[in-house]
Design a protein around this motif. Structure first.
Motif, PDB file in Angstrom:
ATOM      1  N   PRO A 122      -5.801   0.264 -12.508  1.00  0.00           N
ATOM      2  CA  PRO A 122      -4.330   0.277 -12.537  1.00  0.00           C
ATOM      3  C   PRO A 122      -3.769   1.429 -11.721  1.00  0.00           C
ATOM      4  O   PRO A 122      -4.401   2.473 -11.558  1.00  0.00           O
ATOM      5  CB  PRO A 122      -4.010   0.463 -14.035  1.00  0.00           C
ATOM      6  N   ASP A 123      -2.579   1.242 -11.204  1.00  0.00           N
ATOM      7  CA  ASP A 123      -1.868   2.276 -10.457  1.00  0.00           C
ATOM      8  C   ASP A 123      -1.063   3.102 -11.465  1.00  0.00           C
ATOM      9  O   ASP A 123       0.054   2.744 -11.834  1.00  0.00           O
ATOM     10  CB  ASP A 123      -0.954   1.628  -9.424  1.00  0.00           C
ATOM     11  N   LEU A 124      -1.637   4.212 -11.918  1.00  0.00           N
ATOM     12  CA  LEU A 124      -1.041   4.952 -13.033  1.00  0.00           C
ATOM     13  C   LEU A 124       0.326   5.524 -12.697  1.00  0.00           C
ATOM     14  O   LEU A 124       1.233   5.537 -13.535  1.00  0.00           O
ATOM     15  CB  LEU A 124      -1.981   6.081 -13.466  1.00  0.00           C
ATOM     16  N   ILE A 125       0.503   6.018 -11.473  1.00  0.00           N
ATOM     17  CA  ILE A 125       1.767   6.660 -11.129  1.00  0.00           C
ATOM     18  C   ILE A 125       2.919   5.667 -11.214  1.00  0.00           C
ATOM     19  O   ILE A 125       4.061   6.040 -11.513  1.00  0.00           O
ATOM     20  CB  ILE A 125       1.697   7.299  -9.719  1.00  0.00           C
ATOM     21  N   GLU A 126       2.644   4.376 -11.002  1.00  0.00           N
ATOM     22  CA  GLU A 126       3.696   3.364 -11.101  1.00  0.00           C
ATOM     23  C   GLU A 126       4.019   3.006 -12.540  1.00  0.00           C
ATOM     24  O   GLU A 126       5.021   2.341 -12.809  1.00  0.00           O
ATOM     25  CB  GLU A 126       3.295   2.109 -10.318  1.00  0.00           C
ATOM     26  N   LEU A 127       3.174   3.436 -13.486  1.00  0.00           N
ATOM     27  CA  LEU A 127       3.452   3.196 -14.900  1.00  0.00           C
ATOM     28  C   LEU A 127       4.234   4.338 -15.533  1.00  0.00           C
ATOM     29  O   LEU A 127       4.726   4.204 -16.654  1.00  0.00           O
ATOM     30  CB  LEU A 127       2.141   2.992 -15.665  1.00  0.00           C
ATOM     31  N   LEU A 128       4.352   5.460 -14.833  1.00  0.00           N
ATOM     32  CA  LEU A 128       5.054   6.611 -15.403  1.00  0.00           C
ATOM     33  C   LEU A 128       6.520   6.306 -15.725  1.00  0.00           C
ATOM     34  O   LEU A 128       6.993   6.679 -16.807  1.00  0.00           O
ATOM     35  CB  LEU A 128       4.928   7.810 -14.460  1.00  0.00           C
TER      36      LEU A 128
END
Length: 540
Positions: free
Chosen positions: A108-114
């Motif tokens: 998963p792209d964690l920074i986009e979940l922030l």
């Protein structure tokens, strides 16, 4: 006994460059700046370089100690659950570009979940762990879209920190007066002082905050200093009146129509046209009605258009810009502005009592349909008229020759914004079922998150169809990224059947099957991670 060199005087400006030059040439060919002779010169050179190196590394001259800062304010909100705090640290530690480009794999792209995590944390009313505040401020500094949610979560302690670090000064500009709380309604002296003495960004934030709570008080505050404000400032302040716009604002806006700034006049006219009962709206309705009519001499009822032949002073005062952009005809330019500003309720009475759907369905003579419908689209968005928006959107399955095909994707996206969340999602789901995903990305961006079940199913089904057809997979990466952030996490179990590498048709792009499998695996992993994030924030 250890021999010590004589003290070396503090070098002046440019001394380091002199020392470097002397070292390169040698002390036998170039004397030290201080003129130290003979055999002591090499050691004196090294001593001087050592002293200047320490000074350069220290960066600051010695000075009296500053006063100790006041303690950070308390944050009364409840603390994050332990698991949620660990998750936040993981999200903040992720940095864009860490993967080095290329295929993203299944992670998963964690920074986009922030942003989503911050929205959920704020909904629960949690306080940020103190140790995460520097990373939160750094993230908000790098991404302006994060700032409102990040600063709300970070709370008053973030502002305390921002006063100690110039890199975080943006946080002070985002809060009136750089404080955690706006002056209360009764604190008129403090409000007046901040309005008259604050920085421009502070004044904008103050006016917006007051407008959201007490529209009349904000308008009166602005009116008190209006005559002394700069034109560019008047424009920004006037824009804040969009919040809570109502009939009571009309006298002030009518006065602004005579402003010496053309941009201020145009904004005032736009706001007045959003008030269907305003005098300006009535004037525009009269002008627009004279330009559009049903031709009674044709066998099929047809709209005929007669664009204005001139832009008179009254039109210009009411916000019509006389000079057309390059490549645009003057008459069509003036017509579009009149139609956009006229109340949409004008047209039913003017055009034989027809409904918006019936009016939009009428043929238009002399190729004026595009101009007419585009102007009505802008009017529907400005006036937030859902009935006209539905008429202009048409049915989502309509072919390109009519209905929604008459408007651009950008116009359709704006029209969708006037509809409720459920109706918006249903329309876009129908559009995807009829037309596929190639044109849907812009429309998906206006849908509420998480996507409603019919919309989520339409997106997944369309992705599956594209995969089975051997479509070029990278062209769907934008939609797949949206799905990771916007699909309801409950949909994850429905996707398990899409994780296998499919058989590739002969005309498929090489490696497409593996890409699709990776993309669906990443989608499922991200949805389950979002579900876990929500559970952690609930304290589960």
């Amino acid at each position: 006994m250890m021999r010590t060199s004589a003290p070396v005087a503090a070098p002046g400006p440019g001394a380091w460059e002199e020392l470097v030059t002397t070292a390169l040439l040698g002390t036998d060919r170039r004397a030290l700046p201080a003129g130290v002779p003979g055999g002591r010169a090499p050691s004196a050179l090294l001593d001087a370089a050592a002293v200047d190196t320490v000074r350069r590394r220290a960066g600051l001259r010695a000075a009296p100690a500053r006063e100790r800062p006041e303690p950070a304010p308390e944050d009364p909100r409840p603390a994050l659950p332990e698991a949620a705090a660990r998750r936040l640290a993981m999200l903040l530690a992720d940095r864009p570009g860490a993967g080095g480009g290329g295929r993203r794999g299944t992670a998963p792209d964690l920074i986009e979940l922030l942003p989503q995590w911050l929205a959920m944390a704020n909904a629960h009313g949690y306080a940020a762990p103190p140790e995460t505040l520097p990373a939160l401020l750094d993230a908000a500094r790098a991404r302006t879209d994060l700032r409102p949610a990040a600063l709300a979560f970070a709370g008053p302690r973030a502002l305390w920190l921002a006063r100690l670090n110039p890199d975080w000064r943006f946080a002070l500009r985002a809060a009136p007066g750089g404080s955690a709380a706006l002056p209360g309604p009764e604190d008129t002296d403090r409000i007046r002082q901040l309005w008259e003495e604050g920085l421009f960004a502070e004044r904008v934030a103050l006016l917006a905050a007051i407008r959201s709570r007490r529209p009349a008080a904000a308008r009166e505050l602005l009116a008190a200093t209006w005559a002394t404000e700069r034109a560019e400032d008047r424009l920004m302040f006037l824009d804040s009146l969009r919040t809570g716009l109502g009939p009571d604002d009309e006298p002030f806006l009518e006065q602004a129509l005579t402003d010496r700034s053309r941009n201020v006049r145009a904004t005032a006219a736009e706001l007045l046209s959003a008030l269907p009962g305003s005098a300006l709206a009535a004037r525009m309705a009269e002008r627009a009605a004279a330009c559009v009519a049903v031709d009674p001499l044709r066998g099929t009822p047809t709209l005929v258009v007669e664009a204005p032949h001139a832009c008179d002073p009254g039109m210009e005062r009411d916000g019509v810009v006389p000079k057309a952009p390059a490549g645009r005809g003057e008459r069509s330019w003036w017509l579009g502005q009149l139609l956009e500003a006229a109340p949409l309720g004008t047209w039913s009475a003017r055009l034989g009592g027809r409904t918006p759907q019936e009016i939009v369905a009428l043929p238009v003579a002399d190729d004026w349909q595009g101009e007419l419908h585009a102007a009505w689209c802008r009017a529907a968005v400005r006036q937030k008229d859902a009935q006209w928006a539905r008429a202009l959107l048409g049915t989502p399955a309509a072919p390109e020759a009519g209905g929604p095909g008459a408007l651009s994707l950008a116009e359709r996206a704006k029209l969708l914004g006037t509809l409720g969340a459920a109706e918006r999602a249903e329309w876009v789901a129908g559009f995807i079922a009829a037309h596929g995903l190639s044109e849907a990305f812009q429309l998906l961006g206006v849908c509420a998150v998480p996507w409603a079940a019919p919309l989520g199913r339409a997106v997944v089904d369309a992705l599956n169809i594209a995969r089975d057809a051997g479509s070029y997979p990278w062209s769907f990466s934008g939609v797949m990224g949206l799905a990771e952030r916007c699909l309801d996490p409950a949909e994850a179990n429905r996707l398990d059947g899409l994780l296998a590498v499919p058989d590739e048709p002969e005309d498929a792009s090489p490696g497409a099957g593996g890409y699709w499998a990776e993309a669906f695996q990443r989608l499922v992993t991200t949805l389950r991670l979002r579900s876990a994030m929500a559970e952690e924030l609930r304290g589960g």
